[in-house]
Design an enzyme around this catalytic site. Structure first.
Site, PDB file in Angstrom:
ATOM      1  N   ARG A  43      38.923 -33.608 133.751  1.00  0.00           N
ATOM      2  CA  ARG A  43      40.206 -33.169 133.166  1.00  0.00           C
ATOM      3  C   ARG A  43      41.078 -32.420 134.156  1.00  0.00           C
ATOM      4  NH1 ARG A  43      39.182 -31.865 127.094  1.00  0.00           N
ATOM      5  NH2 ARG A  43      40.778 -30.300 127.363  1.00  0.00           N
ATOM      6  N   HIS A 172      14.711 -38.494 133.707  1.00  0.00           N
ATOM      7  CA  HIS A 172      14.532 -38.363 135.157  1.00  0.00           C
ATOM      8  C   HIS A 172      13.063 -38.237 135.553  1.00  0.00           C
ATOM      9  CE1 HIS A 172      14.392 -33.993 134.441  1.00  0.00           C
ATOM     10  NE2 HIS A 172      13.871 -33.877 135.637  1.00  0.00           N
ATOM     11  N   LYS A 176      10.490 -39.825 139.066  1.00  0.00           N
ATOM     12  CA  LYS A 176       9.711 -39.033 140.032  1.00  0.00           C
ATOM     13  C   LYS A 176       8.702 -39.944 140.726  1.00  0.00           C
ATOM     14  CE  LYS A 176      10.152 -34.635 137.606  1.00  0.00           C
ATOM     15  NZ  LYS A 176      10.868 -33.728 138.491  1.00  0.00           N
ATOM     16  N   GLU A 210       7.410 -24.246 133.849  1.00  0.00           N
ATOM     17  CA  GLU A 210       8.495 -23.809 134.733  1.00  0.00           C
ATOM     18  C   GLU A 210       8.437 -22.296 134.880  1.00  0.00           C
ATOM     19  OE1 GLU A 210      12.416 -25.949 134.214  1.00  0.00           O
ATOM     20  OE2 GLU A 210      11.563 -26.213 132.233  1.00  0.00           O
ATOM     21  N   ASP A 229      13.866 -30.555 124.324  1.00  0.00           N
ATOM     22  CA  ASP A 229      14.276 -30.580 125.729  1.00  0.00           C
ATOM     23  C   ASP A 229      13.245 -31.282 126.613  1.00  0.00           C
ATOM     24  OD1 ASP A 229      16.147 -29.808 127.746  1.00  0.00           O
ATOM     25  OD2 ASP A 229      14.851 -28.129 128.338  1.00  0.00           O
ATOM     26  N   HIS A 234      10.436 -36.300 128.174  1.00  0.00           N
ATOM     27  CA  HIS A 234       9.609 -36.339 129.383  1.00  0.00           C
ATOM     28  C   HIS A 234       8.104 -36.409 129.075  1.00  0.00           C
ATOM     29  CE1 HIS A 234      13.403 -35.345 131.052  1.00  0.00           C
ATOM     30  NE2 HIS A 234      13.335 -34.040 130.914  1.00  0.00           N
ATOM     31  N   LYS A 334       9.091 -22.510 129.515  1.00  0.00           N
ATOM     32  CA  LYS A 334       9.876 -21.806 130.538  1.00  0.00           C
ATOM     33  C   LYS A 334       9.233 -20.438 130.752  1.00  0.00           C
ATOM     34  CE  LYS A 334      14.100 -24.315 130.037  1.00  0.00           C
ATOM     35  NZ  LYS A 334      14.103 -25.167 131.234  1.00  0.00           N
TER      36      LYS A 334
HETATM   37  C1  BG6 Z   1      15.486 -31.190 131.985  1.00  0.00           C
HETATM   38  C2  BG6 Z   1      15.545 -30.048 131.009  1.00  0.00           C
HETATM   39  O1  BG6 Z   1      15.469 -32.415 131.312  1.00  0.00           O
HETATM   40  O2  BG6 Z   1      14.297 -31.075 132.757  1.00  0.00           O
HETATM   41  C3  BG6 Z   1      15.481 -28.721 131.726  1.00  0.00           C
HETATM   42  O3  BG6 Z   1      16.740 -30.130 130.259  1.00  0.00           O
HETATM   43  C4  BG6 Z   1      14.286 -28.654 132.619  1.00  0.00           C
HETATM   44  O4  BG6 Z   1      15.454 -27.636 130.789  1.00  0.00           O
HETATM   45  C5  BG6 Z   1      14.219 -29.890 133.519  1.00  0.00           C
HETATM   46  O5  BG6 Z   1      14.374 -27.487 133.405  1.00  0.00           O
HETATM   47  C6  BG6 Z   1      12.927 -29.919 134.288  1.00  0.00           C
HETATM   48  O6  BG6 Z   1      12.990 -30.925 135.238  1.00  0.00           O
HETATM   49  P1  BG6 Z   1      12.174 -30.818 136.587  1.00  0.00           P
HETATM   50  O7  BG6 Z   1      12.438 -32.118 137.278  1.00  0.00           O
HETATM   51  O8  BG6 Z   1      12.718 -29.622 137.327  1.00  0.00           O
HETATM   52  O9  BG6 Z   1      10.765 -30.630 136.200  1.00  0.00           O
END
Ligand code: BG6
Length: 487
Positions: A43, A172, A176, A210, A229, A234, A334
């Site tokens: 934007r 994602h 990996k 994490e 999340d 994942h 987390k």
């Molecule tokens: C994301 C989450 O999909 O994955 C985040 O929204 C999380 O909260 C992240 O921190 C973790 O990804 P990675 O690759 O750092 O383990």
């Protein structure tokens, strides 16, 4: 192969934190197809040059060795341009259409790195402006909904405009390197397959922990929580990669068909398993790496009475011939004791012991995803025998074979977003999630969400910098097992 890659949300966090650095790595590795153009859409009123400068200044915050020097950036920046658009306004799309019409390309990728509330409008407007052709691919970033109904609504809206073959849903974790090696280990080697079943495996544990808290994403996280999340996407994708049957070939749908079967075979929840086999936690103040850190409820954007979970541990089973009765444990959180992601395959003990194995230890295969990327096979061996021990009473020592993929493949390693972006440009859907997989995963997590919504107790607190609430250890201990750090 000439491509146009359009980033909707082109000035947003994901673009400068992950996508641009990944594209730059591909450019540096000489794997980015030639003749590409990367078009940021946002934007703000920016010229191409101002957009390049913005991206350049953001690169300052990227990890040192992934940062371009100024000469490298100048070359990379020649691919970047910018289109100003208000995605909610139909008249804005003409500007994009004009920019894309400037040249012929082999494919056009529309990457939706925006709020999901805009997905439907963007798809409709792309179609209305003739921007969906046989060359078009669309990439969707999570969160794709917050429950089954909203996920379906997104899939339906996108599906009205694009065919499934054009849709690349990103998880994602699938990008990996360690996850691709998991597929390679299972389906490119014959060694483990005969052992990969209930007769030989006692339990499987998936840990994704994490050290970071919610950082600046408190507002987003409040309506998300760890289950949505990390687990719905994942963790379940990892579970599928471990538990799926060998696909008939390496094509995307053959792989996705097998993953879907695993999701369908996940044991349905009952009131009893919901209360016994799922633990939710929320971090209280504590210490991470010697630094005092605040409680989740004191993070910016978080309600002081929040009941959002920052930790989940759960136990499930897969109801099929290969896995019946084998517990699969998942935990993620987390502000935990360390940042790591790994999968442990714990094998059964010998059927008849003639040696003494070290107490509580079993043969196991550990698949390290991060920060280490490799495989460890834990065995028992005979060390120096102590005097006076007869062969009958000997205690074996744990030893392990350690395969470090980073050391072995070094600079050839390709990061998750780099891999996934190159696959989109190449039209390879193997590492992307199909709509039916996603919906099945939501179907499975929904009873947990409903159970929590009706449970007045709320998440259990755990001190930041620990492995989560003690109920997580108690849950696994009821089966006679423990998490790896508790051995
Ligand atoms: C994301 C989450 O999909 O994955 C985040 O929204 C999380 O909260 C992240 O921190 C973790 O990804 P990675 O690759 O750092 O383990």
């Amino acid at each position: 192969m000439a491509f146009d890659l359009v980033f909707f949300g082109g000035t947003g966090d994901l673009v400068w934190r992950k996508l641009m650095p990944a594209l730059f790595q591909a450019y540096r590795h000489d794997t980015l197809p030639e003749g590409g153009r990367i078009i940021g859409v946002g934007r703000d009123d920016l010229s191409d040059e101002q957009y390049r400068q913005q991206i350049q200044s953001r690169f300052e915050q990227v990890e040192g060795d992934k940062r371009p020097n100024s000469e490298e950036f100048a070359r990379f920046a020649s691919l970047l341009c910018y289109v100003r658009m208000d995605l909610s306004k139909p008249e804005s799309y003409a500007a994009l259409a004009a920019r894309l019409a400037e040249r012929e390309t082999d494919n056009v990728v529309m990457y939706l790195s925006t709020a999901p509330s805009l997905f439907t409008t963007v798809c409709e407007q792309l179609a209305a402006n003739g921007l969906n052709t046989s060359k078009t691919r669309i990439v969707l970033e999570k969160p794709l909904g917050h429950d089954l109904a909203s996920n379906r609504a997104i899939n339906e809206a996108v599906g009205k405009v694009f065919k499934e073959q054009q849709i690349f849903r990103i998880d994602h974790y699938l990008g990996k390197p360690a996850v691709q090696n998991l597929f390679a280990m299972r389906f490119g080697n014959a060694l483990f397959e005969p052992l990969w079943r209930r007769e030989h495996i006692a339990n499987i544990q998936i840990t994704m922990s994490e050290e970071l808290g919610v950082e600046k994403r408190g507002g987003f996280y409040e309506t998300t929580g760890a289950l949505r999340d990390m687990v719905q996407n994942h963790a379940l994708q990892l579970l599928c990669a471990i538990a799926m049957e060998p696909p008939i070939n390496a094509h995307a749908d053959a792989i996705r068909d097998e993953k879907l079967k695993v999701l369908r075979a996940l044991k349905r929840w009952t009131p009893e398993t919901l209360s016994q086999h799922v633990v939710r936690g929320q971090y209280a103040a504590g210490n991470v790496d010697g630094q005092a850190v605040p409680a989740y409820r004191d993070e910016p954007g978080v309600s002081p009475t929040s009941t959002t979970e920052t930790f989940v541990a759960l136990r499930t089973e897969i109801a099929n011939w290969r896995w019946a009765g084998v517990p699969f444990y998942i935990r993620t959180g987390k502000r935990m004791a360390s940042r790591e992601a790994h999968i442990e395959i714990n094998f059964r003990s010998t059927p008849h012991e003639i040696f003494q194995s070290p107490v509580g230890q079993v043969n196991k295969l550990v698949i390290h995803l991060q920060p280490k990327d490799g495989l460890e096979l834990h065995l028992f061996a005979q060390g120096q025998s102590k005097r006076g021990q007869g062969s009958g009473g000997q205690t074996l020592s744990p030893v392990h074979l350690d395969l470090d993929f980073d050391k072995r493949f070094g600079s050839e390693r390709v990061g998750a977003y780099e891999r996934l972006l190159l696959d989109v440009l190449d039209g390879r859907l193997n590492l992307f999630v199909r709509s039916d997989e996603q919906e099945e995963a939501w179907r499975w997590v929904e009873p947990i969400l409903r159970h929590w919504a009706a449970d007045p107790v709320g998440p259990r607190p755990y001190a930041a910098g620990t492995w989560g609430p003690s109920a997580s250890s108690a849950m696994i201990a009821r089966d006679g097992f423990c998490w790896s750090e508790e051995i």
